[in-house]
Design an enzyme around this catalytic site. Sequence first.
Site, short mmCIF file in Angstrom:
data_model
loop_
_atom_site.label_atom_id
_atom_site.label_comp_id
_atom_site.label_asym_id
_atom_site.label_seq_id
_atom_site.Cartn_x
_atom_site.Cartn_y
_atom_site.Cartn_z
N HIS A 121 0.87 -1.18 0.00
CA HIS A 121 0.00 0.00 0.00
C HIS A 121 0.91 1.23 0.00
O HIS A 121 2.04 1.19 0.48
CB HIS A 121 -0.86 -0.03 1.27
CG HIS A 121 -1.92 1.01 1.38
ND1 HIS A 121 -1.64 2.31 1.74
CD2 HIS A 121 -3.26 0.94 1.19
CE1 HIS A 121 -2.78 2.99 1.78
NE2 HIS A 121 -3.77 2.20 1.45
N CYS A 362 -4.75 2.44 -3.63
CA CYS A 362 -3.50 2.93 -3.02
C CYS A 362 -2.38 1.91 -3.18
O CYS A 362 -1.56 1.72 -2.28
CB CYS A 362 -3.72 3.28 -1.54
SG CYS A 362 -4.80 4.69 -1.28
#
Length: 404
Positions: A121, A362
């Site tokens: 992420h 993300c």
Amino acid sequence: MFNVETIRKDFPILQRQVNGKPLVYFDNAATSQTPQRVIDAIVDYYSNYNANIHRGVHSLSQEATDKYEEARLKIQKHFNAKKSHEIIMTSGTTHGINLVASGFTSLLKKGDEVIVSALEHHSNIVPWQMLCERSGAVLKVIPMNDEGELVMSAYDDLLSEKTKLVFVNHISNALGTINPIESIIKKAHAVGAAVLVDGAQACPHIKADVQALDVDFYVVSAHKMCGPTGVGMLYGKEEWLSKLPPYQGGGEMIAEVSFEKTTYAGLPHKFEAGTPNICGGIAFGAAIDYMNNIGFKKIDAYEHELLEYATKRLLEIEGLKIYGTSKHKTSVVSFNLNGIHPYDVGTLLDKMGVAVRTGHHCAQPIMDYFKIPGTIRASFAFYNTKAEIDVLVEGVKKAKMMLS
């Protein structure tokens, strides 16, 4: 016995409608829903003992302090930390990662190397890039393969005496891949490197034992496991937390202050400057109690059923491709329809009451690897049902027909 219909009654939001349709909530990897028990803990705090903690001599302050520290003990027990002061209360996973990255600025030198994985992420990429810019350290990346798994032979080649830190998520938020963190940690320690594991996506599915893993740092967010937003946990081994300087200055984290010199408080207060999210911490403890009462083995088994069922049903749709096909994965299915933008599919699904996430989640480097703009991500929790998956499948079929 695991009774999903009984469990669903614990979640008020699952009874509502969206766009005139019963809500089908498949965005659990972004945030889980909150059971009434946790909502009640929040209401109870503000209704009965709302006060600042640790410094007050009055009854409300003492009661709030006791409840907050009880929550810390629940978190310690759940993750099997050796000591309660190894649990640092944070605003979430991102806060915990940045706290560690800031602290290591003074411990790294130019030419040192740090390793991240291609499955991370952005929260477990950007802070380390910033750390490298400040310290002169070099960022290395463990590559991934077409199944969405890390190439462990490449990790072996990256490790050296220059390696000081390794950062990897326990489970990929974008693909659901469960990474071999036991092996990653052991190999990093063999060259003297510390390891931080991002457990944000693992904590709703896996009961991580930080002592058994021998991990140096482990970070989670409460809102991923039926708790409130704005609160989380950083676990750190005592020896590492003692080495790191404070992340923020302010009240609570000091022993003595004068204009000539300030000395810092001991753990965990050294890293908990200012008034914390008291209510959130207490509700985090309530969420952990709730999930443990259900049982993580039962949760894992049921969610695996959902994953297998959803994978089978979705692959019946011609032109649908699933990204992330590791044999070791949790209840996340990321997919696309050939020639159709994921955002368009997600928008139509919303009209049908189905909540999914679209985009790069993300995790843009993963999407760049597959050369796609993003995916449609359906992520399942223990309160979802196979009937809801059927609604998703029919919605995807309808979206395909409308958009083709």
